[in-house]
Design an enzyme around this catalytic site. Structure first.
Site, PDB file in Angstrom:
ATOM      1  N   ASP A 141       0.860  -1.187   0.000  1.00  0.00           N
ATOM      2  CA  ASP A 141       0.000   0.000   0.000  1.00  0.00           C
ATOM      3  C   ASP A 141       0.900   1.241   0.000  1.00  0.00           C
ATOM      4  O   ASP A 141       1.715   1.410   0.905  1.00  0.00           O
ATOM      5  CB  ASP A 141      -0.886  -0.031   1.258  1.00  0.00           C
ATOM      6  CG  ASP A 141      -1.796   1.184   1.380  1.00  0.00           C
ATOM      7  OD1 ASP A 141      -1.873   1.983   0.422  1.00  0.00           O
ATOM      8  OD2 ASP A 141      -2.425   1.325   2.451  1.00  0.00           O
ATOM      9  N   ASP A 159      -3.461   2.324  -5.621  1.00  0.00           N
ATOM     10  CA  ASP A 159      -2.162   2.236  -4.941  1.00  0.00           C
ATOM     11  C   ASP A 159      -2.003   1.017  -4.026  1.00  0.00           C
ATOM     12  O   ASP A 159      -1.157   1.018  -3.146  1.00  0.00           O
ATOM     13  CB  ASP A 159      -1.887   3.533  -4.156  1.00  0.00           C
ATOM     14  CG  ASP A 159      -2.679   3.617  -2.862  1.00  0.00           C
ATOM     15  OD1 ASP A 159      -3.768   3.027  -2.788  1.00  0.00           O
ATOM     16  OD2 ASP A 159      -2.205   4.274  -1.926  1.00  0.00           O
ATOM     17  N   GLU A 160      -2.799  -0.016  -4.251  1.00  0.00           N
ATOM     18  CA  GLU A 160      -2.698  -1.222  -3.412  1.00  0.00           C
ATOM     19  C   GLU A 160      -2.784  -2.491  -4.251  1.00  0.00           C
ATOM     20  O   GLU A 160      -3.550  -2.550  -5.202  1.00  0.00           O
ATOM     21  CB  GLU A 160      -3.875  -1.292  -2.420  1.00  0.00           C
ATOM     22  CG  GLU A 160      -3.829  -0.280  -1.319  1.00  0.00           C
ATOM     23  CD  GLU A 160      -5.079  -0.368  -0.453  1.00  0.00           C
ATOM     24  OE1 GLU A 160      -5.447  -1.483  -0.039  1.00  0.00           O
ATOM     25  OE2 GLU A 160      -5.695   0.675  -0.237  1.00  0.00           O
TER      26      GLU A 160
HETATM   27  P1  TTP Z   1      -5.514   5.407   0.512  1.00  0.00           P
HETATM   28  O1  TTP Z   1      -4.561   4.279   0.303  1.00  0.00           O
HETATM   29  O2  TTP Z   1      -6.740   5.154   1.296  1.00  0.00           O
HETATM   30  O3  TTP Z   1      -4.770   6.633   1.229  1.00  0.00           O
HETATM   31  P2  TTP Z   1      -3.334   7.257   1.036  1.00  0.00           P
HETATM   32  O4  TTP Z   1      -2.474   6.438   0.130  1.00  0.00           O
HETATM   33  O5  TTP Z   1      -3.473   8.681   0.653  1.00  0.00           O
HETATM   34  O6  TTP Z   1      -2.756   7.223   2.517  1.00  0.00           O
HETATM   35  P3  TTP Z   1      -2.220   5.996   3.402  1.00  0.00           P
HETATM   36  O7  TTP Z   1      -0.799   6.361   3.703  1.00  0.00           O
HETATM   37  O8  TTP Z   1      -3.068   6.012   4.624  1.00  0.00           O
HETATM   38  O9  TTP Z   1      -2.353   4.748   2.594  1.00  0.00           O
HETATM   39  O10 TTP Z   1      -5.962   5.978  -0.884  1.00  0.00           O
HETATM   40  C1  TTP Z   1      -5.117   6.004  -2.019  1.00  0.00           C
HETATM   41  C2  TTP Z   1      -5.387   7.275  -2.826  1.00  0.00           C
HETATM   42  O11 TTP Z   1      -6.758   7.305  -3.223  1.00  0.00           O
HETATM   43  C3  TTP Z   1      -5.147   8.549  -2.057  1.00  0.00           C
HETATM   44  O12 TTP Z   1      -3.794   8.976  -2.125  1.00  0.00           O
HETATM   45  C4  TTP Z   1      -6.099   9.510  -2.701  1.00  0.00           C
HETATM   46  C5  TTP Z   1      -7.254   8.637  -3.177  1.00  0.00           C
HETATM   47  N1  TTP Z   1      -8.398   8.797  -2.268  1.00  0.00           N
HETATM   48  C6  TTP Z   1      -9.391   9.733  -2.576  1.00  0.00           C
HETATM   49  O13 TTP Z   1      -9.324  10.384  -3.622  1.00  0.00           O
HETATM   50  N2  TTP Z   1     -10.445   9.886  -1.694  1.00  0.00           N
HETATM   51  C7  TTP Z   1     -10.553   9.199  -0.518  1.00  0.00           C
HETATM   52  O14 TTP Z   1     -11.517   9.381   0.251  1.00  0.00           O
HETATM   53  C8  TTP Z   1      -9.521   8.236  -0.213  1.00  0.00           C
HETATM   54  C9  TTP Z   1      -9.594   7.447   1.074  1.00  0.00           C
HETATM   55  C10 TTP Z   1      -8.485   8.075  -1.106  1.00  0.00           C
HETATM   56 CA    CA Z   2      -2.260   4.181   0.332  1.00  0.00          CA
END
Ligand code: TTP
Ligand code: CA
Length: 362
Positions: free
Chosen positions: A9, A110-111
């Site tokens: 992730d 991103d996962e």
């Molecule tokens: P996530 O993996 O949920 O968050 P993140 O990568 O920003 O942070 P973390 O370090 O906690 O993993 O989401 C991946 C991407 O998806 C994030 O960078 C932006 C997008 N996204 C949105 O556009 N809206 C949202 O509500 C969420 C949760 C994510």
């Molecule tokens: Ca993430």
């Protein structure tokens, strides 16, 4: 054989990319906003970096509220095309670290899950090393960090990756699974949403440990047979779902970035040939012929375009693949004056070629 699964992730993905692109943002709170047609006032936070999270800013929060929490934060608009391009590169790194093309599963921008049972020889120390290598490669090639979870199944791997964030790696061995889960709040169990979480809270179930000890008949009476059984099993870390590519496995492809944005035909065509050779060798190792060839280009403005050729019968020779890829690329070059950033080659409509000789066998 003991399964070994990785969940990777990316950390604060959109904001991490913005930080990487502009070094002056380092150390500042960075908030990436999805603006609505009401302009800057109406937007919602897409994501933010960890400095901004320290101020209490979160995804989905109105941008106006984020601004009041940290008036000094830097607000940037979402650049989805650009993030998708970085995502494609990251996914290539992850896919190539899995046991095979088929044991890779992208679950969001991103996962992804990767099965590494074979390459780790079911050994969790080896698995940790593979995880560290992935982190380094993502850092070297894309200059962003990620968090890695390793476990005996997808459920545990997924929960392990969020255990130490950002830039973490968490390995949970089968014998440690229950200890890992037991103290966590029940709504942290992957697959439990708000509704289920609230119902469980009403039943006095606070931790995953509480859920695991709860009477299964009562869970079934409240949640139904399937969901009730799933809750009971998940609480003990049981999950048999396979890692499976969700997009069509009817395709084999590869993309790569040019050394720099360019229209230099020698550079473009030599990379194209390299990609075609790689795709063909993968098709051959799967004993697959193909009926279509697709070329993808990403231009310097990050716009992606694709063009395909279809054959009337399955082929499996280099001339059909490389020849049509070159023709398509020539067409792209004629259609635009922009520089090329990334290119990709893909074959599709795969056909099994078992028992048939291909041109390569002669
Ligand atoms: P996530 O993996 O949920 O968050 P993140 O990568 O920003 O942070 P973390 O370090 O906690 O993993 O989401 C991946 C991407 O998806 C994030 O960078 C932006 C997008 N996204 C949105 O556009 N809206 C949202 O509500 C969420 C949760 C994510
Ligand atoms: Ca993430």
């Amino acid at each position: 054989m003991q399964r070994v699964i990785i969940h990777a992730d990316m950390d604060y993905f959109y904001a991490a990319i913005e930080e990487r692109e502009d070094p002056s943002l380092k150390g500042k709170a960075v908030v990436v906003c999805m603006y609505s047609n009401r302009g800057e006032e109406g937007g919602a936070v897409s994501t933010c970096n960890y400095v901004a999270r320290d101020a209490g800013i979160r995804s989905a929060m109105p941008c106006r509220q984020a601004k009041s929490l940290d008036p000094d934060a830097v607000f940037l608009p979402v650049r989805k095309h650009f993030y998708e391009e970085v995502s494609a590169s990251v996914m290539e790194i992850l896919r190539s670290s899995a046991d095979s093309e088929e044991s890779f599963e992208k679950i969001s921008i991103d996962e992804a899950f990767l099965e590494i049972t074979r390459s780790s020889e079911s050994d969790f120390d080896n698995a940790r090393e593979i995880g560290m290598r992935i982190k380094e490669e993502v850092k070297d090639r894309e200059r962003i960090t990620c968090s890695i979870g390793i476990g005996p199944n997808k459920l545990i791997a997924k929960m392990a990756s969020s255990f130490q964030k950002p830039d973490g790696i968490t390995v949970v061995r089968p014998e440690d699974m229950e200890d890992f889960l037991r103290p966590m709040p029940v709504n942290k169990l992957w697959g439990i949403g708000k509704v289920t979480g609230n119902k469980l809270a009403e039943m006095g179930i606070k931790t995953i440990g509480d859920l695991g000890e709860h009477d299964i008949m009562e869970l079934i009476s409240v949640f139904g047979k399937n969901r009730g059984t799933w809750l009971k099993q998940a609480a003990s870390g049981i999950d048999a779902t396979p890692v499976q590519e969700r997009t069509a496995s009817d395709q084999i492809g590869r993309m790569a970035s040019l050394m720099h944005d360019t229209r230099d035909e020698e550079m473009i065509f030599s990379l194209l040939e390299e990609l075609a050779v790689d795709v063909l060798s993968r098709a051959r190792s799967r004993k697959a012929g193909f009926r279509s060839v697709t070329v993808t280009v990403i231009l310097s403005d990050f716009k992606m375009s694709t063009k395909s050729r279809t054959f009337s019968h399955p082929v499996s020779d280099m001339e059909s693949l490389h020849g049509s890829a070159k023709e398509i690329m020539q067409q792209f070059l004629e259609e635009t004056t922009l520089n090329f950033r990334r290119i990709g080659v893909r074959v599709g409509s795969l056909h099994e070629m078992t028992g048939q000789k291909t041109l390569f066998d002669f």
